[in-house]
Structures are given as C-alpha cells and as structure tokens.
Motif scaffolding. Structure first.
Motif, short mmCIF file in Angstrom:
data_model
loop_
_atom_site.label_atom_id
_atom_site.label_comp_id
_atom_site.label_asym_id
_atom_site.label_seq_id
_atom_site.Cartn_x
_atom_site.Cartn_y
_atom_site.Cartn_z
N TYR A 1 -1.30 -14.95 -4.46
CA TYR A 1 -2.65 -14.69 -3.93
C TYR A 1 -3.36 -15.98 -3.52
O TYR A 1 -3.98 -16.05 -2.46
CB TYR A 1 -3.50 -13.91 -4.94
CG TYR A 1 -3.00 -12.51 -5.18
CD1 TYR A 1 -3.17 -11.52 -4.20
CD2 TYR A 1 -2.33 -12.18 -6.34
CE1 TYR A 1 -2.70 -10.23 -4.41
CE2 TYR A 1 -1.85 -10.89 -6.55
CZ TYR A 1 -2.04 -9.92 -5.59
OH TYR A 1 -1.56 -8.65 -5.78
N THR B 1 -7.42 -9.10 -3.10
CA THR B 1 -8.77 -9.56 -3.46
C THR B 1 -9.86 -8.78 -2.75
O THR B 1 -11.04 -8.99 -3.00
CB THR B 1 -8.94 -11.03 -3.06
OG1 THR B 1 -8.58 -11.13 -1.67
CG2 THR B 1 -8.07 -11.94 -3.88
N LEU C 1 -10.17 -9.04 0.49
CA LEU C 1 -10.53 -9.93 1.60
C LEU C 1 -10.62 -9.23 2.96
O LEU C 1 -11.63 -9.35 3.67
CB LEU C 1 -9.51 -11.08 1.67
CG LEU C 1 -9.75 -12.09 2.79
CD1 LEU C 1 -10.97 -12.96 2.49
CD2 LEU C 1 -8.53 -12.99 2.99
N SER D 1 -0.56 3.66 -1.89
CA SER D 1 -1.09 4.35 -0.72
C SER D 1 -0.51 5.75 -0.55
O SER D 1 -1.18 6.66 -0.06
CB SER D 1 -0.87 3.52 0.54
OG SER D 1 0.52 3.31 0.74
N1 SAH Z 1 -4.80 -7.87 1.60
C1 SAH Z 1 -4.81 -9.03 0.72
C2 SAH Z 1 -3.62 -9.05 -0.22
C3 SAH Z 1 -2.27 -8.94 0.40
S1 SAH Z 1 -0.95 -8.97 -0.76
C4 SAH Z 1 -4.85 -10.27 1.56
O1 SAH Z 1 -4.50 -10.19 2.73
O2 SAH Z 1 -5.24 -11.33 1.07
C5 SAH Z 1 -0.35 -7.33 -0.71
C6 SAH Z 1 -0.98 -6.44 -1.77
O3 SAH Z 1 -0.62 -5.11 -1.46
C7 SAH Z 1 -0.51 -6.66 -3.18
O4 SAH Z 1 -1.65 -6.82 -3.98
C8 SAH Z 1 0.26 -5.38 -3.56
O5 SAH Z 1 0.07 -5.04 -4.91
C9 SAH Z 1 -0.36 -4.36 -2.64
N2 SAH Z 1 0.45 -3.22 -2.16
C10 SAH Z 1 1.65 -3.29 -1.53
N3 SAH Z 1 2.04 -2.09 -1.09
C11 SAH Z 1 1.06 -1.21 -1.42
C12 SAH Z 1 0.88 0.18 -1.22
N4 SAH Z 1 1.77 0.89 -0.54
N5 SAH Z 1 -0.23 0.75 -1.72
C13 SAH Z 1 -1.15 0.01 -2.39
N6 SAH Z 1 -1.04 -1.31 -2.60
C14 SAH Z 1 0.05 -1.92 -2.11
#
Ligand code: SAH
Length: 672
Positions: free
Chosen positions: A35, A75, A77, A123
């Motif tokens: 992260y 986070t 974001l 999801s």
């Molecule tokens: N969107 C944030 C974090 C990206 S990391 C950013 O861009 O900074 C990807 C995150 O997606 C991780 O926290 C992981 O736990 C989550 N993740 C991956 N596949 C997922 C799904 N199908 N449903 C929910 N969360 C998911």
C-alpha cells in the motif's frame, strides 16, 4: 484468541508449535504490504486522478448522475478522487477487513462520509437493489486490481462479474484499457535461471563435464512468471531479437471474458539468435482516447523522463519451453496463452497457417524434470554460477581423500556429483543421483549408523542451501544438522564450510525506502491513518524484523564500510548459549541512512569463501554490487537520519545483535 501454528523453524529445523496471536497474519500482511509503495507512486496516482475526472465529466455531460463502483478500494484513494471530481456517489468495495476499516476512517477524516460507502466484501458478494449493498448499478467502474502480470490478482474474473451484475451497460471504466507488450530476447543470464548449464570440473584425470539429464534439457518448466525490476538489467546482458509488439489488450468498459484463451502475433526477428525469453510489460490507458497513459515499459523502450520507480508493478520474464534459433527477417509466430490468472508463451516457426493454428493448445506447461519444482529462479542462477562452483571444487579438492566417507546436507545440491567426479568413493546425501551417491530420505536427527553402513563420516559438506530459507541466516540450519549428526562423525571430521560469518553495512537506497516510508498525504488526501496502521503492524512484535530483498534489483549506496559482526564455527556443535554482539559502525559518507543490510559469508576451507552479499562496495555508478542469486536481509530504520555534509554527520550507528541458538532467531536493534 490465540492460535497454535505448527511449523518447522527454518534455522533450527525443529518442529515447533507457536502460539500466534490471531492478528499475526494480518499484521504481517499490513507491515509487508504494497500500500505504501502504491501511495508513493505519483505517476500512477496522478493518472488515475486525471482519468477519473475525465470519466466523471463524460457522464455528467450526458446529464446522468455519476455513480462510481471502486473495486478493491484499499485506502479509499480512488473513491475520494471520484468524490472530489464531482461523483454523486461511490461504492468502495474492499475484501480485506483491516483495509476496509482503514478506508472507513480515511474517508471520514477527509470529509467524504456522505459520498462514499465502504463495503467490506469481495466484489462477487456485493448485492444490488433497494435492500442491497448498492442501490443501483454504477455507471463508472474504477479499479486497481493489477499485478506485474496484469491478471495475476484476479482482475479478469472480477471484471467479468462486475459487468454482469454491478455496472450498467456502456459504463465508463478507469482504466479504460490495458495492453500487454512483448519483446523476444536472447539472454544467457536470464536463461541461466531456467536451465542447468554444463558444469566443468577439472579432475586429476582431466576435465569432466557434468551435463543435465535429457528430461531436464527438454523440460518446458513451470508456467509461473518471473517478475523482476527489469530496469536493473544492463543492456549488455541480453540481445534484442524483435521489436516490441502488442500481444493483447483488454477493454474494461465492455464485458470481459476470463475463460482461458490464446493470442498470436507474427514477429520478424530484427537479429538472428537464440530465442529464449519473452520480456513483457503492460500499460493502462486511463481514458478511451489513450491520452492518459501509465506504462511499465523498461528503460530502453521509454524516455527516462517518464520514469517512475515502483515495486508493486514490475516487468515479466517468461521462459520459452525450449530455446529456438531464429533468423533475421524470417517470420515466427509467438503465442500467448492465458487462463484466469496467468500467462505463458510459445514460439512457432511460420510454416503453413493451418498447421500452426492446430498446434496452439492452451494447456499450461508441466515440469517433467522436477528441477523447476525444487529450484526457484535464483537457485538455478546460483547453480549456474561458474565462479561459485569453482570455489566448491577448489575446496573439495583440498579436503577429499580417496578413502573419505562424505555426507552432504543441502537441498538439491550438486556437491555430491562434484565430489564424485573429484574422486570421492563414498558419498551420502541427506535430505533430498547414481551408485556412488546414496540419497537418504531422512531428517538429520533421525539418521542412524545403519544409514551409513556403520561407517563414520570423515567429511561433512553443505553449500549450505535449504529451500526453506528466507533470510540469509536461515541456512545456519546446516549447523543444527551438523550438531544432530555429531555422533556419526569421526573425531577429526572435516566440515565444509568450516565456518560462516554475518556481515552488515549501513546503506542509502535509491528507491527501496519508499516501500516502508510513510506518505502523509496522497494527491491532497490525508492518508496518515494508513501510515499509522503500517507503523503499528511493524511494531506488533517487540523487535522489528529484517526482511529479505534481492538487492541487485534495488540500487543503494554504502554509507559505512561492511563489518563482520558474528561468526559461527561449524567445526564445533551449536553452543547452548546465545551469540551476541554490540558495537558501532562509523558513517563514512553523507546520505540518508535508510537501513542496514545483512548477509552471510561461508568459509569453505582456508582462504576459500563464498559470499552471498556484497560483491563490490561501489561500481561505476557508485552503487553497491550484490550477489545476484541471493536475497540479502534489510533492516529498515524507523527514522531516517539525513546528513547533507560530513560535518553534521552523526559519527556512528550503534547496534546490538543477538543470535538465540535455541530459537535460531536473530534479534537486532539499532540506534542512530
Ligand atoms: N484502490 C487502492 C488499492 C489497490 S490494491 C489504490 O489504488 O490505492 C487492491 C485492493 O483490492 C486490495 O486491498 C485487495 O484486498 C482488494 N481486492 C482485490 N480484489 C478484490 C475484489 N474482487 N473485491 C474486493 N476487494 C478486492
């Protein structure tokens, strides 16, 4: 709640039942997560923000409400970006509970409580409807679910499901599209991570060449990608055989199919050579026009000004099943096959169209020789390192006599074969090749004299190398194994290596510091909650731990001289008491002290050593050069001291290191 986890200690080999706090895994995951690295990835963040703003505007221009679905919000974001860009509502989905909790806090702190709903679910579990998690389907789909291989984290099935159930037809997607690029190369260095090269042994009766068996020669290997910081691979280490071509692309705004499939492109080699490796990377277009592009292209493809360092997305090295000679201008077909989560490649000569089409099958390669299952990529490289092999040959020649009874303790080692060629008549190999070498399938402490045909071992050898080792000192397992077999050794046994030493140096990293450094704010959003959470997880165990990194991929400069801090005498058994040391390292150069690097050196015999760490303190670029086949241990300091001049340089870093011989753990503490 406490959980008991059974596992073999990597250093002592003992089976232990550890009482683990139920939060242990989750703290490990947070502490070692990507992260921070993502939040430091300015190029990625800026482009996502631009893409999101553009998508929200397009929806608004159509007079629609902008309803965003952010899958894997982390986070929060990207949802906060969307809300700031004017989205009417965002559904932020996150499967990892601690992150979903963090997202709730971060969203509140930044004042988006009314605009963003955090849903702690995968999801595919999210429901839509008046009583559902989402009131209605979204018309903007935002995600960042990509790994170095693009699809390895399950982006395709997630998109497939989202298009079917969670978003409207014709929705906007950020990113809009991903494209995977490939380039065919020949590289002895990279090929040495996949095949065992002939080993030359100078024996008394002339040169012997050890060649790998034919099953190994013809083995297609394993389909797992090798992801590396390709930008650290000098251009002299590979020859480009083709231009960069587009292999396939995925439009995320349309229904996505995750089922296995293959793609084929025609390549015209720009040079004759041996096709061995497919280098691959991807880029993402944040908008349909392709104006907002974020690329992982390596240095020889893109201009250096566009350069952004990141560790969460690197480049891929794929090994072709076999090396294939290609001729300049003589076309070949490259096929990419993929399933839901991984990609692999095949090369075919351009013969009849039909013949080639028929030959394309999507089954993934299966290792037939076992070696690809036993050895990882760096291990192949290590075994192919002729310099290293020479050190073992030299030292074996010194210690072996014709009547030696040898025992080798190392995983998947060539030492018994080398020793055999060097004239050893009796060879036993514990743990894991012909009449003269007897392989014993037993743990060292369970060996009995009948395993050795009632003979005493006069030469005990090890590289040492064990597949269970993560940190450099885990290979001290050799010492524990040596202790366990003590009763089977002659009184004047020769132990090779005779000793090992632990070394340390203070460094300034060019980039690696980012992965463990707090961000504060990211694109104007306060993400300190995340920083605190990482800090808390790092401090979860009283003593912070060192972590393994292959430092040839992560440039750093030395700020101190290397220093030997502990030695381990394999000629004796493991002592009952702990080995500890305290001292200080002088800082000799100005710079930021990001951390200490630690590595092991093995003293095979008098004047013959193998070093798994620092090879050269300063190369032509002023960076340290590290053993390319080993991971070194990095201990990141919790605060960084920065000195602009030599005058304000604190003179030293003090350290206290303790090797607990009972637990096999090394605890360390540094003070700046
Ligand atoms: N969107 C944030 C974090 C990206 S990391 C950013 O861009 O900074 C990807 C995150 O997606 C991780 O926290 C992981 O736990 C989550 N993740 C991956 N596949 C997922 C799904 N199908 N449903 C929910 N969360 C998911």
């Amino acid at each position: 709640m406490k959980t008991f986890c059974g596992r073999a200690n990597p250093t002592t080999g003992a089976m232990e039942w550890l009482e683990e706090d139920e939060n242990y895994d989750y703290h490990q995951e947070i502490a070692r997560s990507r992260y921070a690295d993502m939040l430091h990835d300015k190029d990625r963040n800026v482009k996502y923000y631009q893409g999101i703003r553009a998508a929200v505007s397009r929806v608004k221009e159509r007079g629609e409400k902008a309803i965003v679905l952010d899958i894997g919000t982390g986070t929060g974001l990207l949802s906060m970006m969307a809300a700031s860009a004017g989205a009417d509502f965002c559904y932020a989905v996150e499967v990892f509970k601690p992150m979903a909790n963090a997202a709730v806090k971060i969203v509140e702190k930044n004042g988006f409580r009314d605009k963003i709903k955090v849903i702690n679910k995968h999801s595919t579990e999210v429901t839509v409807g008046p009583d559902g998690d989402m009131q209605c389907r979204a018309n903007i789909l935002v995600t960042e679910l990509f790994d170095t291989e693009l699809i390895g984290e399950g982006a395709l099935p997630t998109y497939e499901h989202a298009h079917k159930y969670l978003v409207q037809e014709g929705c906007e997607a950020v990113p809009h599209r991903a494209t995977v690029y490939v380039q065919l190369v020949e590289s002895k260095r990279m090929w040495s991570w996949n095949k065992l090269f002939p080993v030359h042994v100078e024996a008394e009766d002339g040169e012997k060449i050890i060649v790998s068996p034919s099953e190994m020669e013809d083995c297609p290997g394993v389909p797992s990608v090798c992801d590396i910081q390709l930008n650290q691979m000098p251009s002299s280490d590979f020859a480009i055989l083709s231009d960069v071509v587009t292999m396939f692309s995925v439009d995320f705004s349309k229904p996505v199919r995750s089922a296995s499939t293959s793609y084929r492109v025609q390549l015209e080699p720009v040079k004759s050579g041996k096709a061995q490796i497919v280098l691959s990377w991807w880029d993402i277009d944040m908008d349909p026009s392709g104006m907002i592009n974020c690329t992982m292209a390596p240095y020889w493809v893109k201009s250096t000004s566009a350069f952004q360092w990141r560790d969460h997305w690197m480049q891929c090295v794929y090994f072709l099943p076999n090396e294939e000679p290609v001729l300049q201008g003589e076309k070949v077909y490259l096929t990419a096959c993929r399933d839901e989560y991984s990609v692999w490649y095949k090369l075919q000569k351009a013969r009849g169209e039909e013949e080639n089409k028929a030959a394309v099958r999507v089954e993934s390669p299966v290792c037939r020789c076992q070696a690809h299952l036993l050895w990882n990529r760096p291990r192949f490289g290590q075994l192919n390192d002729q310099n290293r092999t020479r050190q073992y040959i030299k030292s074996l020649t010194k210690v072996l006599k014709t009547d030696s009874v040898c025992l080798c303790i190392s995983d998947g080692s060539l030492l018994p074969v080398l020793a055999h060629y060097l004239g050893a008549k009796q060879f036993f190999k514990a743990n894991n090749l012909e009449d003269k070498i007897k392989i014993i399938e037993a743990r060292p402490e369970l060996l009995t004299s009948s395993h050795f045909e009632d003979k005493k071992i006069s030469v005990l050898v090890g590289e040492p190398f064990f597949t269970t080792s993560l940190l450099p000192w885990h290979n001290l397992y050799f010492w524990y194994a040596r202790t366990a077999v003590a009763s089977h050794l002659t009184s004047n046994v020769t132990v090779l290596p005779q000793s090992a030493s632990l070394h340390m140096m203070i460094v300034e990293f060019q980039d690696l510091w980012r992965i463990r450094s707090p961000c504060g704010t990211c694109e104007g959003f306060d993400v300190q909650t995340m920083d605190d959470m990482i800090k808390n997880s790092l401090n979860f165990r009283e003593s912070k731990e060192a972590e393994p990194h292959p430092l040839w991929e992560y440039p750093c400069k030395s700020l101190s001289d290397p220093q030997e801090i502990l030695t381990f005498d394999f000629r004796k058994t493991v002592p009952e008491y702990s080995l500890s040391t305290e001292g200080s390292v002088n800082l000799l150069r100005k710079g930021k002290s990001h951390g200490a690097v630690l590595w092991m050196e093995y003293h095979l015999a008098a004047d013959i050593s193998v070093n798994t760490g620092l090879m050269q303190i300063s190369n032509e670029k002023g960076n340290c050069e590290w053993n390319p086949h080993c991971k070194q241990a990095v201990y990141f300091f919790s605060s960084v001291i920065e000195s602009e001049t030599l005058l304000d340089l604190p003179s030293a870093v003090t350290y206290a290191i303790n090797f607990n011989t009972k637990t096999g753990e090394i605890a360390m503490d540094f003070e700046l």
